[in-house]
Design a protein around this motif. Structure first.
Motif, PDB file in Angstrom:
ATOM      1  N   MET A 267       0.384  -1.328   0.366  1.00 46.87           N
ATOM      2  CA  MET A 267      -0.210   0.256   0.012  1.00 46.87           C
ATOM      3  C   MET A 267       0.743   1.408  -0.308  1.00 46.87           C
ATOM      4  O   MET A 267       0.717   2.485  -0.508  1.00 46.87           O
ATOM      5  CB  MET A 267      -0.786   0.204   0.720  1.00 46.87           C
ATOM      6  N   ALA A 268       2.446   0.862   0.836  1.00 53.44           N
ATOM      7  CA  ALA A 268       2.742   2.620   0.959  1.00 53.44           C
ATOM      8  C   ALA A 268       3.302   3.044  -0.885  1.00 53.44           C
ATOM      9  O   ALA A 268       3.933   3.789  -1.292  1.00 53.44           O
ATOM     10  CB  ALA A 268       4.135   2.069   1.474  1.00 53.44           C
ATOM     11  N   TRP A 269       3.666   1.682  -1.393  1.00 55.71           N
ATOM     12  CA  TRP A 269       4.909   1.565  -2.634  1.00 55.71           C
ATOM     13  C   TRP A 269       2.868   2.538  -4.197  1.00 55.71           C
ATOM     14  O   TRP A 269       3.529   3.228  -4.592  1.00 55.71           O
ATOM     15  CB  TRP A 269       4.281   0.650  -3.085  1.00 55.71           C
ATOM     16  N   LEU A 270       2.215   1.540  -4.039  1.00 53.06           N
ATOM     17  CA  LEU A 270       0.716   2.136  -4.244  1.00 53.06           C
ATOM     18  C   LEU A 270       0.392   3.608  -3.995  1.00 53.06           C
ATOM     19  O   LEU A 270       0.615   4.782  -4.617  1.00 53.06           O
ATOM     20  CB  LEU A 270      -0.305   0.789  -3.485  1.00 53.06           C
ATOM     21  N   GLY A 271       0.426   4.166  -2.917  1.00 49.50           N
ATOM     22  CA  GLY A 271       0.269   5.451  -2.562  1.00 49.50           C
ATOM     23  C   GLY A 271       1.552   6.502  -2.778  1.00 49.50           C
ATOM     24  O   GLY A 271       0.887   7.372  -2.943  1.00 49.50           O
ATOM     25  N   GLU A 272       2.718   6.098  -3.182  1.00 51.51           N
ATOM     26  CA  GLU A 272       3.766   6.834  -4.208  1.00 51.51           C
ATOM     27  C   GLU A 272       3.347   6.951  -5.222  1.00 51.51           C
ATOM     28  O   GLU A 272       3.682   8.370  -5.579  1.00 51.51           O
ATOM     29  CB  GLU A 272       4.937   5.832  -3.607  1.00 51.51           C
ATOM     30  N   VAL A 273       3.412   6.072  -6.308  1.00 51.75           N
ATOM     31  CA  VAL A 273       2.666   6.520  -7.989  1.00 51.75           C
ATOM     32  C   VAL A 273       1.945   7.377  -7.818  1.00 51.75           C
ATOM     33  O   VAL A 273       1.205   8.388  -8.394  1.00 51.75           O
ATOM     34  CB  VAL A 273       2.803   4.603  -8.098  1.00 51.75           C
ATOM     35  N   VAL A 274       0.078   6.570  -6.929  1.00 53.48           N
ATOM     36  CA  VAL A 274      -0.221   7.613  -6.502  1.00 53.48           C
ATOM     37  C   VAL A 274      -0.616   8.569  -6.367  1.00 53.48           C
ATOM     38  O   VAL A 274      -1.398  10.017  -7.564  1.00 53.48           O
ATOM     39  CB  VAL A 274      -1.617   6.835  -5.716  1.00 53.48           C
ATOM     40  N   GLU A 275      -0.139   9.129  -5.793  1.00 57.80           N
ATOM     41  CA  GLU A 275       0.408  10.657  -4.773  1.00 57.80           C
ATOM     42  C   GLU A 275       0.838  11.234  -6.179  1.00 57.80           C
ATOM     43  O   GLU A 275       1.269  12.191  -6.399  1.00 57.80           O
ATOM     44  CB  GLU A 275       1.141  10.571  -3.229  1.00 57.80           C
ATOM     45  N   LYS A 276       2.342  10.754  -6.610  1.00 61.82           N
ATOM     46  CA  LYS A 276       3.200  11.154  -7.456  1.00 61.82           C
ATOM     47  C   LYS A 276       2.810  11.562  -8.997  1.00 61.82           C
ATOM     48  O   LYS A 276       3.015  13.107  -9.236  1.00 61.82           O
ATOM     49  CB  LYS A 276       4.677  10.549  -7.577  1.00 61.82           C
ATOM     50  N   GLU A 277       2.054  10.869  -9.632  1.00 63.79           N
ATOM     51  CA  GLU A 277       1.634  11.191 -10.348  1.00 63.79           C
ATOM     52  C   GLU A 277       0.018  11.698 -11.211  1.00 63.79           C
ATOM     53  O   GLU A 277      -0.324  11.766 -11.548  1.00 63.79           O
ATOM     54  CB  GLU A 277       0.932   9.481 -11.233  1.00 63.79           C
ATOM     55  N   GLU A 278      -0.519  11.660  -9.122  1.00 64.85           N
ATOM     56  CA  GLU A 278      -1.933  12.210  -9.414  1.00 64.85           C
ATOM     57  C   GLU A 278      -2.540  11.984  -9.936  1.00 64.85           C
ATOM     58  O   GLU A 278      -3.176  11.944 -10.606  1.00 64.85           O
ATOM     59  CB  GLU A 278      -1.745  13.317  -9.554  1.00 64.85           C
TER      60      GLU A 278
END
Length: 312
Positions: A267-278
């Motif tokens: 979930m942390a990895w997914l959050g990294e992508v979702v937030e950085k790529e908006e």
């Protein structure tokens, strides 16, 4: 990332998903057909009912910093009237279980009219994907099955095994794959095949699913674009349980002798992508394995392999 940073990022991602739910919303549970037996109605599997039920084990064992999800549960019965489905659909914010026989998931995954949702066949759906990865039947499924209406298909006792299939829609979406250093790379459509198999099938040993694949999708509600639907599930119970556990960051389900690995990290990895790529709408893919420990309990490993962006 440090352990504390991983937990913070995982919690932030879980809350992004939870923000799509309101207490007045409806959660659709599985695609199981209700049948009368001597003991009453058949029960929906625990893995499908894990998240939103007040007694759901993913709810009871959620991360201590997450609020419980108490959506209004609704089981889709066989050939529910289209009028009733249309009436309820705008309030649906969650669907558990990916069986193509679930009419809600059918409408999320494929470009079909709601009036055709009960009578469409596999042949009708094959070339109408709405998402880059869809739930599909495995290749050995006999050709006669492709022309049966999916509501009748749903009612059969013996059904084929399911897989995840990469659709033509994948070429229209960005794909972010986990890289060897733990971060991610953005891939063009011609590179996706190097990281992602065209089909992702489960592997069973006896009655247990040792390897499964699951998807977590956040996308617009087709009948209410202002609201999103979170759809979580796998080809089989193992992936469905893991996808639901991820949403509430479950580490253990002691009532069933189950523990999870990598829920926080995934979930942390997914959050990294979702937030950085908006990414407002997305579809994440998970590989799930099931190992027995020496005491006979299950240890389920959930590993995110990548995430597709979806049109807003």
């Amino acid at each position: 990332m440090k352990l504390k940073d991983v937990e913070k990022k995982a919690l932030r991602m879980a809350r992004i998903i939870h923000n799509n739910f309101e207490q007045s919303d409806i959660g659709i549970i599985g695609g199981t057909v209700r049948k009368e037996t001597s003991e009453g109605n058949d029960f929906i599997r625990m893995s499908d009912r894990c998240l939103i039920s007040r007694e759901g084990l993913c709810n009871l064992n959620r991360h201590r910093d997450l609020q419980p999800l108490l959506l209004d549960e609704y089981d889709i019965s066989y050939r529910l009237s289209v009028e009733t489905l249309i009436k309820k659909f705008p309030y649906i914010s969650y669907a558990s279980g990916l069986a193509i026989a679930n009419p809600v998931v059918r409408l999320l995954m494929y470009n079909i009219a709601i009036d055709d949702v009960y009578d469409c066949t596999l042949n009708d759906l094959k070339d109408k994907p709405r998402l880059p990865v869809v739930n599909w039947v495995e290749s050995e499924t006999v050709s006669e099955m492709y022309s049966i209406s999916l509501e009748d298909f749903r009612a059969q006792e013996k059904k084929p095994n399911w897989c995840l299939r990469l659709s033509d829609m994948a070429e229209e979406c960005d794909y972010f794959a986990r890289s060897k250093d733990g971060y991610y790379v953005k891939l063009s459509s011609d590179k996706i095949a190097q990281y992602l198999s065209p089909t992702m099938s489960s592997y069973a040993h006896g009655i247990e699913w040792d390897i499964d694949f699951a998807i977590l999708t956040v996308t617009a509600n087709p009948l209410n674009p202002k609201k999103k639907i979170v759809a979580a599930g796998g080809n089989h119970w193992l992936g469905t349980l893991a996808a639901n556990a991820l949403i509430n960051l479950v580490k253990k389900i002691p009532q069933k002798g189950i523990s999870f690995r990598n829920t926080m990290e995934s979930m942390a990895w997914l959050g990294e992508v979702v937030e950085k790529e908006e990414l407002e709408n997305f579809q994440a893919i998970f590989r799930v394995t099931d190992d027995f420990t020496l005491d006979g309990n299950h240890e389920i490993n959930v590993y995110v392999t990548g995430v597709f962006s979806l049109p807003t």
